[in-house]
Design an enzyme around this catalytic site. Structure first.
Site, PDB file in Angstrom:
ATOM      1  N   SER A 145       0.856  -1.189   0.000  1.00  0.00           N
ATOM      2  CA  SER A 145       0.000   0.000   0.000  1.00  0.00           C
ATOM      3  C   SER A 145       0.893   1.241   0.000  1.00  0.00           C
ATOM      4  CB  SER A 145      -0.874   0.021   1.255  1.00  0.00           C
ATOM      5  OG  SER A 145      -1.502   1.278   1.419  1.00  0.00           O
TER       6      SER A 145
ATOM      7  N   TYR B  57      -1.135  -0.739  10.575  1.00  0.00           N
ATOM      8  CA  TYR B  57      -1.340  -1.035   9.150  1.00  0.00           C
ATOM      9  C   TYR B  57      -0.138  -0.560   8.330  1.00  0.00           C
ATOM     10  CZ  TYR B  57      -3.639  -1.151   4.589  1.00  0.00           C
ATOM     11  OH  TYR B  57      -3.955  -1.423   3.280  1.00  0.00           O
TER      12      TYR B  57
HETATM   13  P1  NAD Z   1     -11.521  -6.336   1.381  1.00  0.00           P
HETATM   14  O1  NAD Z   1     -11.792  -6.249   2.827  1.00  0.00           O
HETATM   15  O2  NAD Z   1     -12.565  -5.992   0.404  1.00  0.00           O
HETATM   16  O3  NAD Z   1     -10.992  -7.798   1.032  1.00  0.00           O
HETATM   17  C1  NAD Z   1     -10.038  -8.434   1.847  1.00  0.00           C
HETATM   18  C2  NAD Z   1     -10.265  -9.929   1.792  1.00  0.00           C
HETATM   19  O4  NAD Z   1      -9.237 -10.550   2.572  1.00  0.00           O
HETATM   20  C3  NAD Z   1     -11.621 -10.360   2.405  1.00  0.00           C
HETATM   21  O5  NAD Z   1     -12.272 -11.282   1.549  1.00  0.00           O
HETATM   22  C4  NAD Z   1     -11.216 -11.018   3.713  1.00  0.00           C
HETATM   23  O6  NAD Z   1     -12.102 -12.054   4.131  1.00  0.00           O
HETATM   24  C5  NAD Z   1      -9.835 -11.565   3.356  1.00  0.00           C
HETATM   25  N1  NAD Z   1      -9.002 -11.789   4.539  1.00  0.00           N
HETATM   26  C6  NAD Z   1      -8.768 -10.937   5.558  1.00  0.00           C
HETATM   27  N2  NAD Z   1      -8.000 -11.497   6.479  1.00  0.00           N
HETATM   28  C7  NAD Z   1      -7.745 -12.764   6.037  1.00  0.00           C
HETATM   29  C8  NAD Z   1      -7.017 -13.855   6.580  1.00  0.00           C
HETATM   30  N3  NAD Z   1      -6.402 -13.771   7.759  1.00  0.00           N
HETATM   31  N4  NAD Z   1      -6.952 -15.000   5.858  1.00  0.00           N
HETATM   32  C9  NAD Z   1      -7.592 -15.106   4.675  1.00  0.00           C
HETATM   33  N5  NAD Z   1      -8.315 -14.116   4.130  1.00  0.00           N
HETATM   34  C10 NAD Z   1      -8.392 -12.951   4.802  1.00  0.00           C
HETATM   35  O7  NAD Z   1     -10.221  -5.428   1.163  1.00  0.00           O
HETATM   36  P2  NAD Z   1      -9.530  -4.813  -0.159  1.00  0.00           P
HETATM   37  O8  NAD Z   1      -9.732  -3.360  -0.100  1.00  0.00           O
HETATM   38  O9  NAD Z   1      -9.908  -5.577  -1.374  1.00  0.00           O
HETATM   39  O10 NAD Z   1      -8.015  -5.070   0.199  1.00  0.00           O
HETATM   40  C11 NAD Z   1      -7.237  -6.099  -0.394  1.00  0.00           C
HETATM   41  C12 NAD Z   1      -5.771  -5.808  -0.118  1.00  0.00           C
HETATM   42  O11 NAD Z   1      -5.432  -4.551  -0.697  1.00  0.00           O
HETATM   43  C13 NAD Z   1      -5.436  -5.692   1.368  1.00  0.00           C
HETATM   44  O12 NAD Z   1      -4.160  -6.263   1.607  1.00  0.00           O
HETATM   45  C14 NAD Z   1      -5.388  -4.198   1.594  1.00  0.00           C
HETATM   46  O13 NAD Z   1      -4.576  -3.851   2.689  1.00  0.00           O
HETATM   47  C15 NAD Z   1      -4.805  -3.738   0.274  1.00  0.00           C
HETATM   48  N6  NAD Z   1      -5.060  -2.348  -0.076  1.00  0.00           N
HETATM   49  C16 NAD Z   1      -6.332  -1.881  -0.202  1.00  0.00           C
HETATM   50  C17 NAD Z   1      -6.537  -0.546  -0.557  1.00  0.00           C
HETATM   51  C18 NAD Z   1      -7.903   0.036  -0.704  1.00  0.00           C
HETATM   52  O14 NAD Z   1      -8.003   1.270  -0.830  1.00  0.00           O
HETATM   53  N7  NAD Z   1      -8.959  -0.724  -0.727  1.00  0.00           N
HETATM   54  C19 NAD Z   1      -5.433   0.279  -0.780  1.00  0.00           C
HETATM   55  C20 NAD Z   1      -4.162  -0.238  -0.624  1.00  0.00           C
HETATM   56  C21 NAD Z   1      -3.977  -1.561  -0.293  1.00  0.00           C
END
Ligand code: NAD
Length: 275
Positions: free
Chosen positions: A141, A154
């Site tokens: 991120s 985070y």
């Molecule tokens: P989201 O919450 O929509 O999806 C995350 C998924 O990960 C969910 O299905 C959840 O059940 C699964 N998960 C969480 N903990 C878990 C575990 N211990 N074991 C197995 N599965 C697990 O989130 P997102 O926004 O799609 O984020 C996905 C990735 O992208 C994350 O690593 C997040 O930190 C990163 N990210 C997101 C953003 C954003 O703006 N959305 C920006 C930068 C980075």
């Protein structure tokens, strides 16, 4: 081997693939003709995703932060595929909390899922890829690159993931390429859980490109990194953030009337959940 065969014969594992960015990555690889396994700890979301997928998806119910659970999932995958070519280390959680209010449990849980989970997945994958080759892509991120208030655990987890990426790229070369992506604000359930529509719109207004990213745009970058077109890229961190990290405070001050105008407000989250 992934580098030569292209998408068609790729076996791709996506952690956290039942929602948001991970689900978009899974759909993208499915469209490209790859075989896709989605690993997630959310049973209901996993079931929904597998049902909705047009092509067969291998669902793996597991927690990336639990070694035994993860090992079982890899064993199941081995039984079906006999190996794998691409791993997207994407599962993550976000806890928005002022540093002084952050409990030890919150700190440890965030690091355990976002960093230790990625370590465990990469280790399982690397052991399988070391002879035939492969690609590991870690979802970090922009929060791992710059300081952001209220997300200490985070931010540190994502900074650690960037360093893990560099070190693994060196240790696993030349057969395995390892890269990280750094999304900025992307509209997913993670963001919607933390912010109102109004706050999300406000975030969008602060970005040079004037909008939040889409999960599909992140998936496109991941697909590129997994492809033979990226065969000379390893150990790198690719930022995809609508220009969020292009400038500092000075860039905002120079555009008082533009779309990038930054008005400090009490509701300004300053950092998107999970971003
Ligand atoms: P989201 O919450 O929509 O999806 C995350 C998924 O990960 C969910 O299905 C959840 O059940 C699964 N998960 C969480 N903990 C878990 C575990 N211990 N074991 C197995 N599965 C697990 O989130 P997102 O926004 O799609 O984020 C996905 C990735 O992208 C994350 O690593 C997040 O930190 C990163 N990210 C997101 C953003 C954003 O703006 N959305 C920006 C930068 C980075």
């Amino acid at each position: 081997m992934a580098e030569r065969a292209g998408y068609r014969s790729q076996r791709v594992l996506i952690t956290g693939g039942a929602s948001g960015i991970g689900a978009a990555i899974a759909r993208r690889f499915g469209q490209e003709g790859a075989r896709v396994a989605v690993l997630d700890r959310d049973r209901d979301a996993l079931g929904r995703f597998a049902n909705d997928a047009t092509e067969g998806v291998l669902p793996l119910l597991a927690d990336v932060a639990e070694e035994d659970s993860l090992r079982e999932a890899f064993t199941r995958m081995d039984a079906v595929w006999g190996g794998l070519d691409v791993v997207c280390n994407n599962a993550g959680i976000s806890i928005r909390r002022a540093f002084l209010e952050t409990s030890l449990a919150e700190w440890e849980q965030t690091l355990r899922v976002n960093l230790t989970g990625a370590f465990l997945v990469a280790r399982e994958a690397g052991r399988r890829m070391k002879s035939d080759g492969g690609v590991i892509i870690n979802t970090a991120s922009v929060s791992g690159m710059v300081g952001m208030p209220d997300y200490a655990a985070y931010n540190v987890s994502k900074a650690g993931l960037i360093e893990l990426t560099r070190t693994l790229a060196l240790e696993l070369a030349p057969r395995v390429r390892v890269n990280a992506i750094c999304p900025g604000y992307v509209l997913t359930p993670m963001q919607r859980a933390e912010y109102t529509e109004e706050q999300l719109a406000e975030q969008a207004g602060t970005l040079p490109l004037g909008r939040l990213g889409t999960p599909e745009e992140i998936a496109a970058l991941v697909a590129y990194l997994a492809s033979p077109d990226a065969a000379f890229i390893t150990g790198q961190t690719l930022v995809i953030d609508g220009g969020e990290t292009a400038g500092g405070l000075a860039s905002a001050a120079r555009r008082p009337d533009g779309p990038g105008e930054r008005r400090p407000t009490t509701s300004d989250p300053r950092r998107g959940g999970g971003a």
